[in-house]
Design a protein around this motif. Structure first.
Motif, PDB file in Angstrom:
ATOM      1  N   SER A  81       3.326  12.823   3.663  1.00 43.12           N
ATOM      2  CA  SER A  81       3.793  14.207   3.583  1.00 43.12           C
ATOM      3  C   SER A  81       4.968  14.496   4.505  1.00 43.12           C
ATOM      4  CB  SER A  81       2.651  15.178   3.868  1.00 43.12           C
ATOM      5  OG  SER A  81       2.121  14.940   5.156  1.00 43.12           O
ATOM      6  N   SER A  82       5.173  13.693   5.534  1.00 43.82           N
ATOM      7  CA  SER A  82       6.312  13.927   6.423  1.00 43.82           C
ATOM      8  C   SER A  82       7.564  13.179   5.974  1.00 43.82           C
ATOM      9  CB  SER A  82       5.950  13.516   7.852  1.00 43.82           C
ATOM     10  OG  SER A  82       5.654  12.139   7.900  1.00 43.82           O
ATOM     11  N   SER A  83       7.450  12.422   4.891  1.00 43.29           N
ATOM     12  CA  SER A  83       8.572  11.644   4.384  1.00 43.29           C
ATOM     13  C   SER A  83       9.632  12.555   3.777  1.00 43.29           C
ATOM     14  CB  SER A  83       8.082  10.664   3.317  1.00 43.29           C
ATOM     15  OG  SER A  83       9.152   9.979   2.719  1.00 43.29           O
ATOM     16  N   LYS A  84      10.887  12.142   3.885  1.00 47.05           N
ATOM     17  CA  LYS A  84      11.973  12.894   3.257  1.00 47.05           C
ATOM     18  C   LYS A  84      12.187  12.446   1.820  1.00 47.05           C
ATOM     19  CE  LYS A  84      14.260  13.822   7.568  1.00 47.05           C
ATOM     20  NZ  LYS A  84      15.417  13.647   8.421  1.00 47.05           N
ATOM     21  N   GLU A  85      11.391  11.467   1.370  1.00 49.16           N
ATOM     22  CA  GLU A  85      11.506  10.932   0.013  1.00 49.16           C
ATOM     23  C   GLU A  85      10.302  11.368  -0.816  1.00 49.16           C
ATOM     24  OE1 GLU A  85      13.413   6.638   0.948  1.00 49.16           O
ATOM     25  OE2 GLU A  85      11.384   6.991   1.670  1.00 49.16           O
ATOM     26  N   LEU A  86      10.443  11.324  -2.122  1.00 47.65           N
ATOM     27  CA  LEU A  86       9.346  11.544  -3.043  1.00 47.65           C
ATOM     28  C   LEU A  86       9.388  10.397  -4.035  1.00 47.65           C
ATOM     29  CD1 LEU A  86       7.013  13.373  -3.830  1.00 47.65           C
ATOM     30  CD2 LEU A  86       8.579  14.650  -5.278  1.00 47.65           C
ATOM     31  N   LYS A  87       8.557   9.396  -3.802  1.00 51.03           N
ATOM     32  CA  LYS A  87       8.632   8.166  -4.583  1.00 51.03           C
ATOM     33  C   LYS A  87       7.680   8.197  -5.759  1.00 51.03           C
ATOM     34  CE  LYS A  87      10.123   5.357  -0.760  1.00 51.03           C
ATOM     35  NZ  LYS A  87      10.076   4.037  -0.168  1.00 51.03           N
ATOM     36  N   SER A  88       8.073   7.505  -6.822  1.00 51.46           N
ATOM     37  CA  SER A  88       7.239   7.370  -8.005  1.00 51.46           C
ATOM     38  C   SER A  88       7.679   6.115  -8.742  1.00 51.46           C
ATOM     39  CB  SER A  88       7.396   8.594  -8.905  1.00 51.46           C
ATOM     40  OG  SER A  88       6.525   8.508 -10.000  1.00 51.46           O
ATOM     41  N   GLY A  89       6.728   5.394  -9.318  1.00 51.10           N
ATOM     42  CA  GLY A  89       7.061   4.204 -10.091  1.00 51.10           C
ATOM     43  C   GLY A  89       6.834   2.932  -9.314  1.00 51.10           C
ATOM     44  N   THR A  90       7.603   1.899  -9.660  1.00 54.08           N
ATOM     45  CA  THR A  90       7.468   0.597  -9.020  1.00 54.08           C
ATOM     46  C   THR A  90       8.834  -0.057  -8.898  1.00 54.08           C
ATOM     47  OG1 THR A  90       6.337  -1.548  -9.107  1.00 54.08           O
ATOM     48  CG2 THR A  90       6.998  -0.585 -11.215  1.00 54.08           C
ATOM     49  N   TYR A  91       8.993  -0.895  -7.899  1.00 53.82           N
ATOM     50  CA  TYR A  91      10.248  -1.623  -7.721  1.00 53.82           C
ATOM     51  C   TYR A  91      10.063  -3.118  -7.949  1.00 53.82           C
ATOM     52  CZ  TYR A  91       8.184  -2.634  -3.196  1.00 53.82           C
ATOM     53  OH  TYR A  91       7.330  -3.029  -2.203  1.00 53.82           O
ATOM     54  N   ASP A  92       8.804  -3.551  -8.219  1.00 54.14           N
ATOM     55  CA  ASP A  92       8.548  -4.983  -8.325  1.00 54.14           C
ATOM     56  C   ASP A  92       7.650  -5.345  -9.509  1.00 54.14           C
ATOM     57  OD1 ASP A  92       6.142  -4.013  -7.453  1.00 54.14           O
ATOM     58  OD2 ASP A  92       6.117  -5.156  -5.588  1.00 54.14           O
ATOM     59  N   GLY A  93       7.804  -4.646 -10.604  1.00 46.23           N
ATOM     60  CA  GLY A  93       7.057  -4.966 -11.815  1.00 46.23           C
ATOM     61  C   GLY A  93       5.600  -4.545 -11.788  1.00 46.23           C
ATOM     62  N   GLY A  94       5.202  -3.682 -10.861  1.00 44.85           N
ATOM     63  CA  GLY A  94       3.852  -3.139 -10.865  1.00 44.85           C
ATOM     64  C   GLY A  94       2.941  -3.627  -9.764  1.00 44.85           C
ATOM     65  N   THR A  95       3.379  -4.596  -8.961  1.00 38.96           N
ATOM     66  CA  THR A  95       2.538  -5.031  -7.849  1.00 38.96           C
ATOM     67  C   THR A  95       2.341  -3.889  -6.866  1.00 38.96           C
ATOM     68  OG1 THR A  95       3.300  -7.305  -8.076  1.00 38.96           O
ATOM     69  CG2 THR A  95       2.303  -6.707  -5.972  1.00 38.96           C
ATOM     70  N   ASN A  96       3.394  -3.133  -6.602  1.00 35.09           N
ATOM     71  CA  ASN A  96       3.327  -1.963  -5.734  1.00 35.09           C
ATOM     72  C   ASN A  96       3.675  -0.723  -6.541  1.00 35.09           C
ATOM     73  OD1 ASN A  96       2.846  -2.978  -2.906  1.00 35.09           O
ATOM     74  ND2 ASN A  96       4.570  -4.257  -3.506  1.00 35.09           N
ATOM     75  N   ASP A  97       2.677   0.110  -6.795  1.00 35.52           N
ATOM     76  CA  ASP A  97       2.878   1.368  -7.509  1.00 35.52           C
ATOM     77  C   ASP A  97       3.041   2.494  -6.504  1.00 35.52           C
ATOM     78  OD1 ASP A  97       2.628   0.352 -10.087  1.00 35.52           O
ATOM     79  OD2 ASP A  97       0.457   0.555 -10.065  1.00 35.52           O
ATOM     80  N   GLN A  98       3.879   3.467  -6.833  1.00 39.04           N
ATOM     81  CA  GLN A  98       4.107   4.638  -6.000  1.00 39.04           C
ATOM     82  C   GLN A  98       3.869   5.872  -6.846  1.00 39.04           C
ATOM     83  OE1 GLN A  98       7.593   2.865  -3.274  1.00 39.04           O
ATOM     84  NE2 GLN A  98       8.138   3.204  -5.380  1.00 39.04           N
ATOM     85  N   GLN A  99       3.163   6.851  -6.275  1.00 39.10           N
ATOM     86  CA  GLN A  99       2.872   8.087  -6.986  1.00 39.10           C
ATOM     87  C   GLN A  99       3.268   9.264  -6.117  1.00 39.10           C
ATOM     88  OE1 GLN A  99      -1.081   8.215  -8.696  1.00 39.10           O
ATOM     89  NE2 GLN A  99      -1.264   6.017  -8.384  1.00 39.10           N
TER      90      GLN A  99
END
Length: 115
Positions: free
Chosen positions: A77-95
């Motif tokens: 919640s303190s992050s300046k980013e709002l991430k969603s998706g994946t950058y490595d084909g699904g090993t690491n998912d972001q919501q």
């Protein structure tokens, strides 16, 4: 969560992440203290780059933007980013969760997106 200062070129995130055990201790007078217990073995991780950030989890208000990921299970919640998706084909998912967002955009931010 805690992480070192290394950077994974694919994600832009630290290469060395670890959960931090937390508890709340209450004194006889009722005062409360948040206690963080980082795993001492983490600090012996080969390639660990200092400084290391130890960031306790905080409760979320209903109006807070945040995101979580496979490697960041606590609220960001303190992050300046709002991430969603994946950058490595699904090993690491972001919501991501954006405050006050409804409809198809809000549903997209809630969905697990894999590319």
């Amino acid at each position: 969560m805690m992480w070192d200062s290394s950077v994974d070129p694919a994600s832009g995130e630290s290469r060395h992440l670890a959960p931090v055990e937390t508890s709340v201790e209450t004194a006889k007078n009722g005062a409360q203290t948040l206690v963080l217990r980082p795993d001492p073995e983490y600090f012996g991780t080969p390639g660990l780059t200092y400084p290391v950030t130890v960031d306790p989890t905080s409760p979320l208000a209903a109006s807070t933007d945040t995101w979580v990921a496979t490697h960041y299970p606590d609220s960001q919640s303190s992050s300046k980013e709002l991430k969603s998706g994946t950058y490595d084909g699904g090993t690491n998912d972001q919501q991501g969760q954006a405050r006050g967002v409804k409809g198809s955009l809000g549903q997209a931010l809630h969905a697990r997106q894999k590319t």
